[in-house]
Write a protein that holds these residues in place. Structure first.
Motif: not given
Length: 124
Positions: A106-115
């Motif tokens: 989930e942390t990775t998903r949120k960071l990727l969505n922001g990116f």
């Protein structure tokens, strides 16, 4: 002085994707040996695809091209998530392991969505 482009290895999203991949490798090393060419291989391939596609996207010359690779990475996140639930359903991982890895996912998903959102501002 020219503004230097940020290297992908400095990006938090790429670092978190690497951590997630490592966790997947560690968890899947406990899968049954007869799954070596099944779920073990599939979940590892999908996990490695996440930081790999982030890196490849960063290497592209145009934001639109970059975003396509970030979308592929995001698709791999969903693939890994599904495979984690299947691994839990098959008693290959514990509920505790499932929850711990899902938190990293989930942390990775949120960071990727922001990116992705950031890169979308570059093409407007």
């Amino acid at each position: 002085m020219e503004k230097q482009k940020k290297n992908y290895i400095d990006l938090e999203v790429w670092k978190q994707a690497r951590i997630l991949s490592k966790e997947i490798y560690l968890a899947s090393s406990q899968f049954p040996k007869d799954e070596r060419f099944g779920l073990t291989s599939q979940i590892r391939r999908a996990a490695v695809s996440i930081p790999s596609n982030i890196a490849e996207g960063c290497g592209r010359n145009y934001p639109k091209d970059s975003i396509q690779f970030f979308y592929i990475a995001r698709g791999s996140i969903y693939e890994v998530e599904t495979q984690l639930y299947l691994s839990y359903d098959l008693d290959f991982i514990t509920e505790l392991d499932l929850k711990a890895i899902l938190m990293k996912l989930e942390t990775t998903r949120k960071l990727l969505n922001g990116f992705i959102n950031y890169y979308q501002t570059l093409i407007k």
